[in-house]
Every structure is written in C-alpha cells, then in structure tokens.
Write a protein that holds these residues in place. Structure first.
Motif, PDB file in Angstrom:
ATOM      1  N   ALA A 150       6.463  10.264  -0.482  1.00  0.00           N
ATOM      2  CA  ALA A 150       6.636  11.233  -1.565  1.00  0.00           C
ATOM      3  C   ALA A 150       5.632  11.006  -2.688  1.00  0.00           C
ATOM      4  O   ALA A 150       5.232   9.881  -2.959  1.00  0.00           O
ATOM      5  N   GLY A 151       5.223  12.090  -3.329  1.00  0.00           N
ATOM      6  CA  GLY A 151       4.351  11.960  -4.502  1.00  0.00           C
ATOM      7  C   GLY A 151       3.028  12.686  -4.357  1.00  0.00           C
ATOM      8  O   GLY A 151       2.708  13.250  -3.317  1.00  0.00           O
ATOM      9  N   GLU A 152       2.267  12.681  -5.455  1.00  0.00           N
ATOM     10  CA  GLU A 152       0.955  13.333  -5.516  1.00  0.00           C
ATOM     11  C   GLU A 152      -0.125  12.290  -5.255  1.00  0.00           C
ATOM     12  O   GLU A 152       0.037  11.118  -5.599  1.00  0.00           O
ATOM     13  N   HIS A 153      -1.237  12.718  -4.704  1.00  0.00           N
ATOM     14  CA  HIS A 153      -2.372  11.830  -4.480  1.00  0.00           C
ATOM     15  C   HIS A 153      -1.983  10.603  -3.664  1.00  0.00           C
ATOM     16  O   HIS A 153      -2.471   9.502  -3.903  1.00  0.00           O
ATOM     17  N   VAL A 154      -1.082  10.801  -2.720  1.00  0.00           N
ATOM     18  CA  VAL A 154      -0.667   9.711  -1.846  1.00  0.00           C
ATOM     19  C   VAL A 154      -1.418   9.866  -0.525  1.00  0.00           C
ATOM     20  O   VAL A 154      -1.401  10.941   0.070  1.00  0.00           O
ATOM     21  N   HIS A 155      -2.130   8.829  -0.122  1.00  0.00           N
ATOM     22  CA  HIS A 155      -2.925   8.894   1.115  1.00  0.00           C
ATOM     23  C   HIS A 155      -2.852   7.553   1.803  1.00  0.00           C
ATOM     24  O   HIS A 155      -3.824   6.796   1.826  1.00  0.00           O
ATOM     25  N   LEU A 156      -1.704   7.255   2.373  1.00  0.00           N
ATOM     26  CA  LEU A 156      -1.494   5.941   2.973  1.00  0.00           C
ATOM     27  C   LEU A 156      -1.895   5.920   4.438  1.00  0.00           C
ATOM     28  O   LEU A 156      -1.772   6.929   5.136  1.00  0.00           O
ATOM     29  N   THR A 157      -2.324   4.754   4.908  1.00  0.00           N
ATOM     30  CA  THR A 157      -2.533   4.584   6.343  1.00  0.00           C
ATOM     31  C   THR A 157      -1.169   4.318   6.985  1.00  0.00           C
ATOM     32  O   THR A 157      -0.198   3.986   6.297  1.00  0.00           O
ATOM     33  N   ALA A 158      -1.136   4.419   8.308  1.00  0.00           N
ATOM     34  CA  ALA A 158       0.115   4.148   9.018  1.00  0.00           C
ATOM     35  C   ALA A 158       0.593   2.731   8.717  1.00  0.00           C
ATOM     36  O   ALA A 158       1.787   2.504   8.513  1.00  0.00           O
ATOM     37  N   ASP A 159      -0.329   1.796   8.648  1.00  0.00           N
ATOM     38  CA  ASP A 159       0.063   0.411   8.379  1.00  0.00           C
ATOM     39  C   ASP A 159       0.621   0.241   6.972  1.00  0.00           C
ATOM     40  O   ASP A 159       1.541  -0.545   6.749  1.00  0.00           O
ATOM     41  N   GLU A 160       0.044   0.976   6.026  1.00  0.00           N
ATOM     42  CA  GLU A 160       0.575   0.904   4.665  1.00  0.00           C
ATOM     43  C   GLU A 160       1.973   1.515   4.604  1.00  0.00           C
ATOM     44  O   GLU A 160       2.866   0.994   3.929  1.00  0.00           O
ATOM     45  N   VAL A 161       2.149   2.605   5.316  1.00  0.00           N
ATOM     46  CA  VAL A 161       3.481   3.214   5.374  1.00  0.00           C
ATOM     47  C   VAL A 161       4.458   2.215   5.976  1.00  0.00           C
ATOM     48  O   VAL A 161       5.558   2.001   5.455  1.00  0.00           O
ATOM     49  N   LEU A 162       4.036   1.569   7.060  1.00  0.00           N
ATOM     50  CA  LEU A 162       4.895   0.573   7.697  1.00  0.00           C
ATOM     51  C   LEU A 162       5.264  -0.530   6.718  1.00  0.00           C
ATOM     52  O   LEU A 162       6.425  -0.895   6.575  1.00  0.00           O
ATOM     53  N   ALA A 163       4.260  -1.049   5.982  1.00  0.00           N
ATOM     54  CA  ALA A 163       4.522  -2.158   5.067  1.00  0.00           C
ATOM     55  C   ALA A 163       5.532  -1.748   3.997  1.00  0.00           C
ATOM     56  O   ALA A 163       6.474  -2.485   3.700  1.00  0.00           O
ATOM     57  N   ARG A 164       5.340  -0.539   3.436  1.00  0.00           N
ATOM     58  CA  ARG A 164       6.245  -0.108   2.370  1.00  0.00           C
ATOM     59  C   ARG A 164       7.628   0.229   2.900  1.00  0.00           C
ATOM     60  O   ARG A 164       8.635  -0.010   2.235  1.00  0.00           O
ATOM     61  N   ALA A 165       7.659   0.794   4.081  1.00  0.00           N
ATOM     62  CA  ALA A 165       8.963   1.110   4.675  1.00  0.00           C
ATOM     63  C   ALA A 165       9.692  -0.191   4.994  1.00  0.00           C
ATOM     64  O   ALA A 165      10.899  -0.315   4.750  1.00  0.00           O
ATOM     65  N   ALA A 166       8.954  -1.176   5.488  1.00  0.00           N
ATOM     66  CA  ALA A 166       9.571  -2.444   5.869  1.00  0.00           C
ATOM     67  C   ALA A 166      10.103  -3.194   4.656  1.00  0.00           C
ATOM     68  O   ALA A 166      11.024  -3.996   4.764  1.00  0.00           O
ATOM     69  N   ALA A 167       9.534  -2.921   3.483  1.00  0.00           N
ATOM     70  CA  ALA A 167      10.036  -3.560   2.271  1.00  0.00           C
ATOM     71  C   ALA A 167      11.462  -3.107   1.982  1.00  0.00           C
ATOM     72  O   ALA A 167      12.253  -3.840   1.407  1.00  0.00           O
ATOM     73  N   ARG A 168      11.771  -1.885   2.393  1.00  0.00           N
ATOM     74  CA  ARG A 168      13.112  -1.359   2.167  1.00  0.00           C
ATOM     75  C   ARG A 168      14.011  -1.537   3.382  1.00  0.00           C
ATOM     76  O   ARG A 168      15.243  -1.549   3.259  1.00  0.00           O
ATOM     77  N   LEU A 169      13.420  -1.571   4.546  1.00  0.00           N
ATOM     78  CA  LEU A 169      14.191  -1.570   5.790  1.00  0.00           C
ATOM     79  C   LEU A 169      13.458  -2.475   6.770  1.00  0.00           C
ATOM     80  O   LEU A 169      12.702  -2.017   7.615  1.00  0.00           O
ATOM     81  N   PRO A 170      13.654  -3.778   6.641  1.00  0.00           N
ATOM     82  CA  PRO A 170      12.793  -4.754   7.311  1.00  0.00           C
ATOM     83  C   PRO A 170      12.708  -4.624   8.822  1.00  0.00           C
ATOM     84  O   PRO A 170      11.702  -4.990   9.403  1.00  0.00           O
ATOM     85  N   GLU A 171      13.749  -4.105   9.459  1.00  0.00           N
ATOM     86  CA  GLU A 171      13.708  -4.090  10.926  1.00  0.00           C
ATOM     87  C   GLU A 171      13.043  -2.860  11.525  1.00  0.00           C
ATOM     88  O   GLU A 171      13.008  -2.690  12.727  1.00  0.00           O
ATOM     89  N   ILE A 172      12.445  -2.013  10.665  1.00  0.00           N
ATOM     90  CA  ILE A 172      11.804  -0.820  11.202  1.00  0.00           C
ATOM     91  C   ILE A 172      10.610  -1.201  12.084  1.00  0.00           C
ATOM     92  O   ILE A 172       9.869  -2.133  11.769  1.00  0.00           O
TER      93      ILE A 172
END
Lengths: 136, 136
Positions: free
Chosen positions: B27-49
């Motif tokens: 979510a948000g403006e000017h967000v351009h994450l790689t798949a790995d960055e998405v994984l890292a941030r998602a894993a911070a909230r949901l470690p077993e993803i």
DNA sequence: ATATTGACTTGGACCAAGTCCATTGTAGGA
DNA sequence: TCCTACAATGGACTTGGTCCAAGTCAATAT
C-alpha cells in the motif's frame, strides 16, 4: 556490417578471434540478441569460445558505447549494436520481435519541471508494446 | 491505503493472512518493491510466510490489474500498487530511487505510422533516468 | 624472428531471481 | 461443524549472470 570492427580497431581495441566473432554476430540492423543467443551464434563459428568471454566482451562493447544493453522484458538483457543513433524499441507481445523506432519529438521534453522531483534528468528509454502484423 | 484490500474483497478474492500482509506491504504512493523486499516486509509481520506464496500473490495481483510489474533495471522486477492511474517512472542512476511521474501528452501519439512496422501498438512504457537531488 | 608481458580466455564454481510441484493446511460455504 | 476447493509450504530446480585462479596469446620491443 564490419564498420563496427573498423571502429573498434581504430579505437585500439585489442582484437582476438573471440572478440571478432562476437562483434560479427552483433552486426546489422534490428539485431537484439540475448547473451546466450550471442554465445550460440559465436560458438557456431568458434566452438571453444567460453560463456564468460561472451559476457566480458559484451560488457566492454557496452562500456565503449558501441553496443546498447536493453532490458526489454524482465528476462535476459538484449544487446543492440545500433548504439550510435538514439532510438527506442517496439516490441511484439506475441512473438517478442523487436524493431528499432524513432518517435517524433524529444521524449525528455515531455517531462515538466513539476514532475522532476529535483532530479537532473539525463536520458529516457521508451518501449512501445503491441502486436506485430503476424500476431495481430 | 486499505482501499486495495477493499477492492480485492469486493472482487471475491479469497482472503488469507498471507495475501493480506502482501497487499498491506504494497500500500502507498511511490512504492516500488522487489519480490524479495515484499517477502522481507511481509515476513516481519508473518514470519512463516513462504517465498513462493509471495510470488504467487504478486502474480495474481498483477493478473487482476491491481499492481503493475515494472522492469526498471535488468535485475529484479518491482511491484507498483499505483496501477489504477497510468504513469511512468523516474529513476535515480545513483541510488536507484524511483518516483512515479506523469509526462505531458500521450507518448503513444509520438510514434508515427511510418515507424510502426505494421504493429498494433497498445501501450508504452517510459523510464526517465538521471540523478536525484541527493546524488547530483 | 624471438622473448616478454600484460591483457585476454577458460571452465567451473557460485549467486540471485524466479518457477515448479507434491504435500499439507485452511477459508468460507452448506 | 464439516467439507472441499483453493491456498500455502518448502525444497528442488532453472535461468541468467558473475567471479576467479590458472592458462594462453596478441602486440610490442628487441
């Protein structure tokens, strides 16, 4: 086609059989080969050429400004010997054919100051996508 | 920010904790994450993803047209949630920062018929490159 | 023509990004 | 609450590319 070879020699580029076949493979208009395609075609003429040599040579040609590296899809980079003339690319979404094109005007000028976020904008890369006559 | 979630629910997209965190991360403006960055941030909230789940989910969001896949460099693809508004990208060659921009005019119109080689041109992707205020 | 040497090439290990698939888990409807 | 179709898992695999130590050779100087 060998004006690329001429220019390279003129610039004091050390010539070797490997470098020569790589440069020869890249000669021509509307050529946009991947590194692996370059390797395959080079190996057809010089079977013992190594993959690393192809990558090294392509990297040098790019550094010399004689070949442009284009990232048309998210897959393998393509190498475009038509680097002396600024141009853009037209890509078929069906068969991945690529044509060099020259749009009207300067795309750089279309970005208003208000949209530059303080950047010093130096270049612009445009990729048109669609379907070629055969795929439509 | 959660209008993405809203839209997805409204379209009958099956909601799971994994899909929700991936959508939230994007979510948000000017967000351009790689798949790995998405994984890292998602894993911070949901470690077993799992990594594959992130790829699957991103692929579906792209297929739904809710997220755009952008190949800014030859490296990892980036995912841009600002897919509802057509826009282009301005990239810093120094630090790789990315901004969404809206150039004047329609870049598609700049390609004359003589340069279309019989293609049906459907879309255009423009990447401006330069140096941001900090890197200049 | 030959020796020299620094640049070039080799091949194989390694790495990053992404895909595939059989198995296990679960969201949401009946 | 139970089912079941769909989703998630994780580990192997693939693709595209980089790195490096060792060997080779093109160009220069003699």
């Amino acid at each position: 086609m060998s004006d690329l070879l001429e220019r390279l020699r003129g610039r004091g580029w050390r010539m070797t059989p490997q470098r020569r076949v790589v440069a020869e493979v890249l000669a021509g208009e509307h050529v946009h080969l991947t590194a692996d395609e370059v390797l395959a075609r080079a190996a057809a003429r010089l079977p013992e050429i190594a993959r690393a040599t192809v990558y090294n040579t392509l990297g040098e040609l790019v550094a010399l400004g004689e070949v442009a590296e284009v990232a048309i899809d998210g897959r393998a980079k393509r190498y475009d010997p038509n680097a002396h003339r600024p141009h853009q690319h037209l890509v078929c979404s069906g068969c991945a054919a690529v044509r060099d094109v020259r749009p009207d005007g300067d795309p750089l000028a279309d970005l208003p100051a208000a949209e530059r976020f303080g950047f010093t904008v130096l270049e612009v890369e445009v990729t048109y996508r669609g379907l070629c006559a055969d795929c439509a």
